[in-house]
Design a protein around this motif. Structure first.
Motif, PDB file in Angstrom:
ATOM      1  N   ALA A 113      13.251  -0.414 -64.168  1.00  0.00           N
ATOM      2  CA  ALA A 113      13.011  -0.301 -65.608  1.00  0.00           C
ATOM      3  C   ALA A 113      14.104   0.524 -66.275  1.00  0.00           C
ATOM      4  CB  ALA A 113      11.641   0.325 -65.869  1.00  0.00           C
ATOM      5  N   CYS A 114      14.561   1.568 -65.597  1.00  0.00           N
ATOM      6  CA  CYS A 114      15.599   2.437 -66.147  1.00  0.00           C
ATOM      7  C   CYS A 114      16.906   1.674 -66.362  1.00  0.00           C
ATOM      8  CB  CYS A 114      15.815   3.631 -65.218  1.00  0.00           C
ATOM      9  SG  CYS A 114      16.748   4.959 -65.989  1.00  0.00           S
ATOM     10  N   ARG A 115      17.169   0.699 -65.531  1.00  0.00           N
ATOM     11  CA  ARG A 115      18.370  -0.122 -65.710  1.00  0.00           C
ATOM     12  C   ARG A 115      18.165  -1.176 -66.794  1.00  0.00           C
ATOM     13  NH1 ARG A 115      18.708  -0.943 -59.432  1.00  0.00           N
ATOM     14  NH2 ARG A 115      19.610   1.036 -58.838  1.00  0.00           N
ATOM     15  N   ILE A 116      17.025  -1.833 -66.742  1.00  0.00           N
ATOM     16  CA  ILE A 116      16.744  -2.950 -67.654  1.00  0.00           C
ATOM     17  C   ILE A 116      16.591  -2.484 -69.103  1.00  0.00           C
ATOM     18  CG2 ILE A 116      15.066  -4.752 -68.216  1.00  0.00           C
ATOM     19  CD1 ILE A 116      14.411  -4.820 -65.157  1.00  0.00           C
ATOM     20  N   GLU A 117      16.041  -1.291 -69.311  1.00  0.00           N
ATOM     21  CA  GLU A 117      15.717  -0.816 -70.663  1.00  0.00           C
ATOM     22  C   GLU A 117      16.908  -0.792 -71.603  1.00  0.00           C
ATOM     23  OE1 GLU A 117      15.947   4.033 -70.020  1.00  0.00           O
ATOM     24  OE2 GLU A 117      14.139   2.964 -69.456  1.00  0.00           O
ATOM     25  N   HIS A 118      18.106  -0.741 -71.063  1.00  0.00           N
ATOM     26  CA  HIS A 118      19.304  -0.635 -71.896  1.00  0.00           C
ATOM     27  C   HIS A 118      19.894  -1.983 -72.290  1.00  0.00           C
ATOM     28  CE1 HIS A 118      19.168   3.605 -71.008  1.00  0.00           C
ATOM     29  NE2 HIS A 118      19.059   3.299 -69.731  1.00  0.00           N
ATOM     30  N   ILE A 119      19.498  -3.043 -71.606  1.00  0.00           N
ATOM     31  CA  ILE A 119      20.130  -4.341 -71.853  1.00  0.00           C
ATOM     32  C   ILE A 119      19.162  -5.426 -72.304  1.00  0.00           C
ATOM     33  CG2 ILE A 119      22.043  -3.895 -70.274  1.00  0.00           C
ATOM     34  CD1 ILE A 119      20.567  -5.690 -68.216  1.00  0.00           C
ATOM     35  N   ILE A 120      17.874  -5.155 -72.246  1.00  0.00           N
ATOM     36  CA  ILE A 120      16.889  -6.167 -72.585  1.00  0.00           C
ATOM     37  C   ILE A 120      16.941  -6.483 -74.083  1.00  0.00           C
ATOM     38  CG2 ILE A 120      14.995  -4.523 -72.963  1.00  0.00           C
ATOM     39  CD1 ILE A 120      13.183  -6.616 -71.513  1.00  0.00           C
ATOM     40  N   SER A 121      16.808  -7.764 -74.408  1.00  0.00           N
ATOM     41  CA  SER A 121      16.824  -8.162 -75.822  1.00  0.00           C
ATOM     42  C   SER A 121      15.504  -7.770 -76.475  1.00  0.00           C
ATOM     43  CB  SER A 121      17.023  -9.672 -75.948  1.00  0.00           C
ATOM     44  OG  SER A 121      15.843 -10.358 -75.537  1.00  0.00           O
ATOM     45  N   PRO A 122      15.527  -7.553 -77.774  1.00  0.00           N
ATOM     46  CA  PRO A 122      14.276  -7.245 -78.485  1.00  0.00           C
ATOM     47  C   PRO A 122      13.230  -8.346 -78.318  1.00  0.00           C
ATOM     48  CG  PRO A 122      16.167  -6.769 -79.884  1.00  0.00           C
ATOM     49  CD  PRO A 122      16.686  -7.469 -78.658  1.00  0.00           C
ATOM     50  N   GLU A 123      13.677  -9.583 -78.265  1.00  0.00           N
ATOM     51  CA  GLU A 123      12.747 -10.705 -78.128  1.00  0.00           C
ATOM     52  C   GLU A 123      12.044 -10.696 -76.772  1.00  0.00           C
ATOM     53  OE1 GLU A 123      15.871 -11.548 -81.107  1.00  0.00           O
ATOM     54  OE2 GLU A 123      16.004 -10.965 -79.002  1.00  0.00           O
ATOM     55  N   THR A 124      12.820 -10.500 -75.717  1.00  0.00           N
ATOM     56  CA  THR A 124      12.230 -10.457 -74.378  1.00  0.00           C
ATOM     57  C   THR A 124      11.310  -9.259 -74.240  1.00  0.00           C
ATOM     58  OG1 THR A 124      14.125 -11.611 -73.426  1.00  0.00           O
ATOM     59  CG2 THR A 124      12.737 -10.361 -71.898  1.00  0.00           C
ATOM     60  N   PHE A 125      11.734  -8.114 -74.768  1.00  0.00           N
ATOM     61  CA  PHE A 125      10.895  -6.921 -74.685  1.00  0.00           C
ATOM     62  C   PHE A 125       9.584  -7.134 -75.426  1.00  0.00           C
ATOM     63  CE2 PHE A 125       9.495  -2.730 -76.252  1.00  0.00           C
ATOM     64  CZ  PHE A 125       9.157  -2.183 -75.028  1.00  0.00           C
ATOM     65  N   ALA A 126       9.642  -7.736 -76.599  1.00  0.00           N
ATOM     66  CA  ALA A 126       8.422  -8.008 -77.367  1.00  0.00           C
ATOM     67  C   ALA A 126       7.490  -8.925 -76.576  1.00  0.00           C
ATOM     68  CB  ALA A 126       8.778  -8.621 -78.723  1.00  0.00           C
ATOM     69  N   GLY A 127       8.049  -9.909 -75.894  1.00  0.00           N
ATOM     70  CA  GLY A 127       7.233 -10.806 -75.083  1.00  0.00           C
ATOM     71  C   GLY A 127       6.551 -10.080 -73.931  1.00  0.00           C
ATOM     72  N   ILE A 128       7.291  -9.197 -73.270  1.00  0.00           N
ATOM     73  CA  ILE A 128       6.732  -8.419 -72.163  1.00  0.00           C
ATOM     74  C   ILE A 128       5.657  -7.481 -72.689  1.00  0.00           C
ATOM     75  CG2 ILE A 128       7.249  -6.547 -70.537  1.00  0.00           C
ATOM     76  CD1 ILE A 128       9.951  -7.985 -70.018  1.00  0.00           C
ATOM     77  N   LYS A 129       5.943  -6.825 -73.767  1.00  0.00           N
ATOM     78  CA  LYS A 129       4.983  -5.881 -74.338  1.00  0.00           C
ATOM     79  C   LYS A 129       3.689  -6.596 -74.749  1.00  0.00           C
ATOM     80  CE  LYS A 129       4.881  -1.796 -77.157  1.00  0.00           C
ATOM     81  NZ  LYS A 129       5.660  -0.785 -77.793  1.00  0.00           N
ATOM     82  N   GLY A 130       3.860  -7.830 -75.261  1.00  0.00           N
ATOM     83  CA  GLY A 130       2.687  -8.616 -75.655  1.00  0.00           C
ATOM     84  C   GLY A 130       1.828  -9.033 -74.482  1.00  0.00           C
ATOM     85  N   MET A 131       2.405  -9.125 -73.309  1.00  0.00           N
ATOM     86  CA  MET A 131       1.644  -9.514 -72.111  1.00  0.00           C
ATOM     87  C   MET A 131       0.780  -8.384 -71.568  1.00  0.00           C
ATOM     88  SD  MET A 131       4.297 -11.831 -69.914  1.00  0.00           S
ATOM     89  CE  MET A 131       3.019 -12.269 -68.742  1.00  0.00           C
ATOM     90  N   LEU A 132       1.165  -7.156 -71.869  1.00  0.00           N
ATOM     91  CA  LEU A 132       0.418  -6.005 -71.358  1.00  0.00           C
ATOM     92  C   LEU A 132      -0.779  -5.706 -72.240  1.00  0.00           C
ATOM     93  CD1 LEU A 132       3.374  -3.666 -70.429  1.00  0.00           C
ATOM     94  CD2 LEU A 132       1.889  -4.890 -68.847  1.00  0.00           C
ATOM     95  N   LYS A 133      -1.893  -5.489 -71.618  1.00  0.00           N
ATOM     96  CA  LYS A 133      -3.093  -5.098 -72.353  1.00  0.00           C
ATOM     97  C   LYS A 133      -3.228  -3.594 -72.282  1.00  0.00           C
ATOM     98  CE  LYS A 133      -4.512  -9.400 -72.803  1.00  0.00           C
ATOM     99  NZ  LYS A 133      -3.548 -10.108 -73.578  1.00  0.00           N
ATOM    100  N   ASP A 134      -3.491  -2.967 -73.407  1.00  0.00           N
ATOM    101  CA  ASP A 134      -3.614  -1.493 -73.416  1.00  0.00           C
ATOM    102  C   ASP A 134      -4.888  -1.021 -72.849  1.00  0.00           C
ATOM    103  OD1 ASP A 134      -1.150  -0.949 -74.464  1.00  0.00           O
ATOM    104  OD2 ASP A 134      -1.841  -1.039 -76.522  1.00  0.00           O
TER     105      ASP A 134
END
Length: 126
Positions: A105-126
């Motif tokens: 995650a520490c590596r990916i967090e710097h290069i992930i696109s906003p679109e992909t991050f939004a998709g991942i975040k949407g998959m997680l249930k709080d």
């Protein structure tokens, strides 16, 4: 003449995230705290703090405390959010060991696109 702020490099984002985490944990942060947390030399941290100060991400108080500016706080919070969310996604949904998930995650967090991050975040249930 308008000054355009360059986007931060990965190392700058990591420093801001570290300042945010240490501030939450300890209440205040000094360069030595950062050096100890990330196992870098005091000289490396000092140079990085000079750059972050120049770019208006931090304020260095006369007593040595380091404070995030509004821009610094916003950037640090975004990096931290990506870090926590990606760690959780990799660990919980993909079943990867937490320590490995954290490193990835520490590596990916710097290069992930906003679109992909939004998709991942949407998959997680709080």
């Amino acid at each position: 003449m308008e000054v355009i702020k360059m986007s931060l490099l990965e190392s700058g984002e990591n420093y801001l995230e570290t300042i945010l985490v240490l501030t939450k944990r300890n209440g205040s942060v000094r360069s030595i705290d950062i050096a100890e947390e990330i196992n870098f030399t005091k000289a490396s941290v000092s140079r990085a703090m000079s750059i972050l100060k120049r770019d208006n991400y931090i304020i260095m108080e006369p007593d040595g405390r380091i404070l995030l500016t509004k821009d610094g706080q916003k950037k640090a919070a975004a990096v931290y959010d990506r870090h926590v969310t990606l760690t959780r996604f990799i660990n919980e949904l993909l079943g990867v060991d937490e320590k490995i998930a954290e490193k990835d995650a520490c590596r990916i967090e710097h290069i992930i696109s906003p679109e992909t991050f939004a998709g991942i975040k949407g998959m997680l249930k709080d």
